[in-house]
Design a protein around this motif. Structure first.
Motif, short mmCIF file in Angstrom:
data_model
loop_
_atom_site.label_atom_id
_atom_site.label_comp_id
_atom_site.label_asym_id
_atom_site.label_seq_id
_atom_site.Cartn_x
_atom_site.Cartn_y
_atom_site.Cartn_z
N SER A 3 0.83 -1.20 0.00
CA SER A 3 0.00 0.00 0.00
C SER A 3 0.87 1.26 0.00
CB SER A 3 -0.93 -0.03 1.21
OG SER A 3 -1.66 1.16 1.31
N ASN A 29 0.91 3.87 -3.02
CA ASN A 29 0.49 5.24 -2.71
C ASN A 29 1.48 6.28 -3.23
OD1 ASN A 29 -2.06 5.91 -1.44
ND2 ASN A 29 -1.47 4.44 0.16
N ARG A 41 0.18 6.34 -6.99
CA ARG A 41 -1.20 6.81 -7.17
C ARG A 41 -1.81 7.07 -5.81
NH1 ARG A 41 -3.69 2.70 -11.48
NH2 ARG A 41 -1.81 2.27 -12.69
N SER A 91 -5.61 6.34 -4.21
CA SER A 91 -6.43 5.54 -5.13
C SER A 91 -6.96 4.29 -4.44
CB SER A 91 -5.60 5.13 -6.34
OG SER A 91 -4.52 4.31 -5.92
N LYS A 92 -8.01 3.70 -5.02
CA LYS A 92 -8.50 2.43 -4.51
C LYS A 92 -7.40 1.38 -4.67
CE LYS A 92 -11.80 -1.29 -4.94
NZ LYS A 92 -11.76 -2.34 -5.95
N TYR A 93 -6.73 1.43 -5.85
CA TYR A 93 -5.61 0.53 -6.17
C TYR A 93 -4.59 0.48 -5.03
CZ TYR A 93 -1.06 -0.29 -8.60
OH TYR A 93 0.19 -0.71 -8.97
N SER A 134 -5.15 1.43 -1.81
CA SER A 134 -5.71 1.35 -0.46
C SER A 134 -5.29 0.07 0.23
CB SER A 134 -7.24 1.42 -0.53
OG SER A 134 -7.74 0.20 -1.06
N GLU A 187 -6.99 -1.80 2.10
CA GLU A 187 -8.02 -2.84 1.95
C GLU A 187 -7.82 -3.62 0.65
OE1 GLU A 187 -11.97 -1.26 1.81
OE2 GLU A 187 -12.87 -3.26 1.70
N ASN A 188 -7.67 -2.87 -0.44
CA ASN A 188 -7.48 -3.53 -1.72
C ASN A 188 -6.18 -4.34 -1.78
OD1 ASN A 188 -8.10 -4.05 -4.58
ND2 ASN A 188 -6.27 -2.79 -4.94
N CYS A 189 -5.11 -3.77 -1.18
CA CYS A 189 -3.83 -4.49 -1.17
C CYS A 189 -3.96 -5.80 -0.39
CB CYS A 189 -2.72 -3.61 -0.58
SG CYS A 189 -2.27 -2.23 -1.67
N TYR A 192 -6.70 -7.54 -0.04
CA TYR A 192 -7.47 -8.45 -0.88
C TYR A 192 -6.58 -9.11 -1.94
CZ TYR A 192 -10.37 -9.80 -4.86
OH TYR A 192 -10.92 -10.48 -5.93
#
Lengths: 281, 281
Positions: free
Chosen positions: A220, A224, A227, A230-232, A234, A236-238, A240
């Motif tokens: 993350s 960051n 980007r 970004s959601k990318y 975040s 949480e996304n990382c 997942y």
């Protein structure tokens, strides 16, 4: 592996020289691993391409100047193969750590033959097969970066997989540059996780696939920088993506490691041990 | 620099081991530069990550097996920092070349302090500024390969110029990977020669431009591998481009070298000496 919060080291008022008839890369790497055994920070100077008497005398002047400036004997790591150049350097006022002479003499005795005192042979890779292999491997890795091309994947020695920004590109370039290994890399993306399958180009090459994972927190951070917000990127996304990628690699029986606390060199060395792409070099 | 027609060396029935608590890259590079002083071809085995007693004992078994197999003492280059691991290795039947112990002891005496016996500190670059710099530099070099982007050229530490296939890409990647140097590269093409001017993005950065040239014969060989029989690869065209590029570099006061007989490491070291991009690292 984690002294990045270590306090700054006290500064030694002493200079370390790495003197070589070639690039000095080996002398510096080795000398560096010796001096880092001491909790002191040294000024370090590389003196490469010392390949005639005049340059050697110039090196001696620089070493002696450092002595006068600091009042402390400089430490001199040298890899001069030719005895006449080495003997010029020995006249300096430094503490001499001569890597070649120290180990060549006992080897001459063990092997019962004389050394050839040939300069730079280990670096003599221009014009040779090895040099061509490295350049070819670099071109291959660039052409097969980030899943750009499925063409000629059968020619790859290694195929790295992992989520975006897990360290695949630097590792493939390092393998190519240092070992002439043709390394492709292929991202694992959310589409693959939804389908629950490896990208379709890969299964037939499972024997040479190696996975990189990474701690979601670190990932993350890295994403960051590129980007921000970004959601990318975040957490949480990382989390997942990393969970899914690791589950997929386990399910598919793909060997993998976490790049989080490892240097590029350590990752590459582990891959060499596991996939053994160099066994046919 | 030109023994690429040297005859094959006689094979020594003797194994050389490189034993390390880290990657073994330094032990291997250094050991290699020692054994290439002898006109013999050795079987070479790297044993990395020997970081506990069990692995050290396993290494001893492999060394002793090589002794039994060949009837000759193996040669063992080791860079084990911890004395307890080193002392396990010393029990093997090899000829021991211990790089750390040999040089750490005299340094302890000279410096008047004890060494810390800390493993792998010189490779401890994950999570540090240095590691980030390297990754950033690799990304920069990839984004600025072959004149792809004029954006952020002001951030480049070095800009390499030269005709297509003169060795710019591997050199920029090496500078990035090894030194964290942001190196862009920009091709010199027939359009530039006709205009008689450097590509328009470059003149403002002349202080950090470095040129690569190459022998036309070698260039033609390299280009013919990619595009056999093309005008691009013809010796006549290669002669034209190289002559024009060299004339332009002289006219513009750009420092340059010929990559023909040089390794990537030698080219990179020369650039470091000339442009001194590392002076601000």
């Amino acid at each position: 592996m984690s002294d990045h919060h270590a306090p700054a080291l006290p500064i030694a008022n002493r200079t370390v020289f790495f003197v070589s008839d070639g690039t000095g890369i080996t002398a510096e790497a080795f000398g560096h691993s010796v001096i880092t055994q001491f909790d002191l920070k040294f000024k370090q100077v590389r003196l490469p391409f010392i390949d005639d008497i005049e340059k050697a005398e110039d090196a001696v002047r620089r070493i002696n100047e450092a002595f006068e400036l600091t009042g402390n004997r400089p430490i001199v790591f040298s890899t001069l193969v030719k005895p006449d150049l080495a003997s010029v350097i020995f006249k300096s006022k430094g503490l001499h750590m001569d890597l070649i002479q120290t180990f060549v003499a006992p080897l001459e005795e063990e092997l019962g033959i004389k050394s050839t005192h040939t300069v730079g042979r280990s670096h003599n890779i221009a014009d040779t097969e090895e040099y061509k292999n490295r350049i070819e491997a670099i071109n291959f890795s660039l052409a097969h970066d980030d899943g750009q091309s499925n063409k000629n994947l059968s020619l790859a020695d290694v195929i790295l997989v992992g989520v975006s920004r897990s360290g695949k590109t630097p590792t493939t370039l390092y393998l190519a540059m240092q070992y002439g290994i043709k390394a492709a890399n292929y991202p694992l993306i959310p589409d693959d996780f939804e389908r629950g399958k490896l990208p379709s180009a890969l299964p037939e090459f499972k024997g040479k696939i190696f996975g990189l994972s990474i701690a979601p927190e670190r990932l993350s951070e890295i994403r960051n920088e590129r980007r921000p917000g970004s959601k990318y990127a975040s957490l949480e996304n990382c989390r997942y993506e990393v969970n899914e990628a690791e589950a997929m690699m386990k399910r598919e029986g793909i060997r993998w490691l976490s790049s989080t606390a490892k240097s590029i060199e350590e990752i590459a060395t582990t891959i060499l041990q596991e996939v053994k792409p160099d066994s046919r070099l």
